[in-house]
Design an enzyme around this catalytic site. Structure first.
Site, short mmCIF file in Angstrom:
data_model
loop_
_atom_site.label_atom_id
_atom_site.label_comp_id
_atom_site.label_asym_id
_atom_site.label_seq_id
_atom_site.Cartn_x
_atom_site.Cartn_y
_atom_site.Cartn_z
N GLY A 47 0.85 -1.18 0.00
CA GLY A 47 0.00 0.00 0.00
C GLY A 47 0.88 1.22 0.00
N GLU A 49 0.70 4.42 0.77
CA GLU A 49 0.78 5.26 1.97
C GLU A 49 1.39 4.47 3.14
OE1 GLU A 49 -2.57 6.36 -0.72
OE2 GLU A 49 -2.03 4.51 0.35
N LYS A 239 10.70 13.58 -9.62
CA LYS A 239 11.59 12.42 -9.64
C LYS A 239 12.03 12.13 -11.06
CE LYS A 239 8.10 10.81 -7.52
NZ LYS A 239 7.02 10.00 -6.90
N ALA A 270 9.69 2.19 -4.97
CA ALA A 270 10.80 3.14 -4.99
C ALA A 270 10.30 4.57 -4.78
CB ALA A 270 11.57 3.03 -6.30
N ASP A 272 7.63 5.49 -3.18
CA ASP A 272 7.22 5.63 -1.78
C ASP A 272 8.45 5.82 -0.88
OD1 ASP A 272 4.63 5.13 -2.71
OD2 ASP A 272 4.86 2.97 -2.39
#
Length: 329
Positions: A47, A49, A239, A270, A272
């Site tokens: 997940g 988050e 990013k 990655a 996250d």
């Protein structure tokens, strides 16, 4: 616009970080091939988050995760995982009528793995604005939201908007990762409109170049950042894959190179990791360049593990990685 001028991010202060989303059980294939033909899987927890929560907690921050789980084996696994990783579970509620979602992921030697989701009608999909209204924002300094929560249902879409509204009303710093998942949106138009609206209210937005292209038609990293700033975000950090990341506040900008790894095991998670690294450093009062460097390090580390969050480091593990790896050119 001034280039290569490091700057500080205003408005962020130490405190708890509130994250809202759907946690799922994850089954990752232990060998390459069509998932329908694989016999052995590794069970873990995933997940977007929740991955950020893990990264923050391992670096000494205080994440609070709001979600709904079922009283089933998947929900039990997720709850136990959160407790092991020192993630505040006070905003986890139990839904006795709907299941906990799960997903499957293929194993690959090159490129991105295939992922399949079973989340329609899940417990987490019933979260709504009334759940957000019940949150005590005392002590919460940052709210981090991704573009995955809004499309899960009509109520989670309303919850995402209410979360940003309440964060602003309580003086919390709003961090937003667009995290495009076109397949789970009812329509591309709704996706674009919603993500642009949420991004416009963010103190910090964390897109990739592909998200700049999809949402604004931007083609370069600089144009992507400018598009998000022009849309209303105060700071945009874009990013650039393994190359690094670029940030601007509309006046100053800086590019930070990434870290070189010999091989990539799995790219999922990655982004996250990058978010967790960046936010944790900003919460410590570090500059945007220092924060992006940490974000790049966590993103690179995460590509070395099959699990979406297993490799997220402690401070000592982070420093060891940085000392042993070169920076991208």
């Amino acid at each position: 616009m001034t280039t290569n001028a490091d700057f500080t991010v205003e408005g962020i202060r130490p405190g708890k970080v509130l994250l809202v989303g759907e946690a799922m059980a994850l089954f990752t294939a232990m060998e390459e091939g069509d998932l329908g033909a694989i016999d052995t899987f590794n069970a873990s927890v995933a997940g977007a988050e929740l991955n950020v929560c893990v990264g923050l907690a391992r670096l000494g921050q205080k994440p609070v995760y709001m979600t709904k789980l079922a009283p089933d084996p998947f929900g039990d696994r997720i709850r136990a995982f959160m407790e092991r990783n020192a993630i505040d579970t006070s905003l986890v509620t139990i839904d006795n009528t709907r299941p906990t979602g799960f997903m499957m992921k293929s194993k690959v030697s090159h490129g991105d793995p295939k992922t399949y989701y079973w989340r329609k009608g899940s417990a987490a999909s019933t979260m709504g604005p009334e759940d957000v209204d019940a949150v005590d924002f005392d002590g919460i300094s940052v709210v981090h939201l991704t573009g995955i929560l809004p499309p899960l249902s009509e109520t989670t879409l309303a919850a995402a908007h209410e979360l940003v509204k309440q964060a602003r009303a309580h003086g919390a710093f709003v961090s937003f990762d667009p995290n495009l998942r076109p397949a789970i949106w009812p329509s591309l138009d709704l996706m674009r409109d919603t993500l642009r609206e949420l991004a416009s209210q963010a103190d910090l937005v964390l897109p990739g170049i592909g998200e700049g292209r999809e949402l604004f038609g931007a083609e370069t990293i600089e144009d992507t950042a400018k598009a998000f700033i022009d849309n209303g975000a105060k700071v945009a950090v874009v990013k650039d894959g393994p190359k690094g990341a670029y940030a601007t506040n509309g006046t100053e900008s800086v590019y930070v190179p990434g870290f070189v790894v010999d091989t990539v095991v799995d790219t999922v998670g990655a982004g996250d990791g990058f978010a967790a690294g960046t936010l944790s450093a900003l919460l410590e009062g570090k500059s945007i360049a220092e924060a992006m460097e940490r974000g790049c390090a966590l993103g690179a580390i995460q590509t070395q593990f099959v699990s979406d969050n297993e490799g997220l480091p402690t401070p000592s593990e982070l420093e060891a990685f940085k000392a042993s790896h070169d920076r991208a050119n």
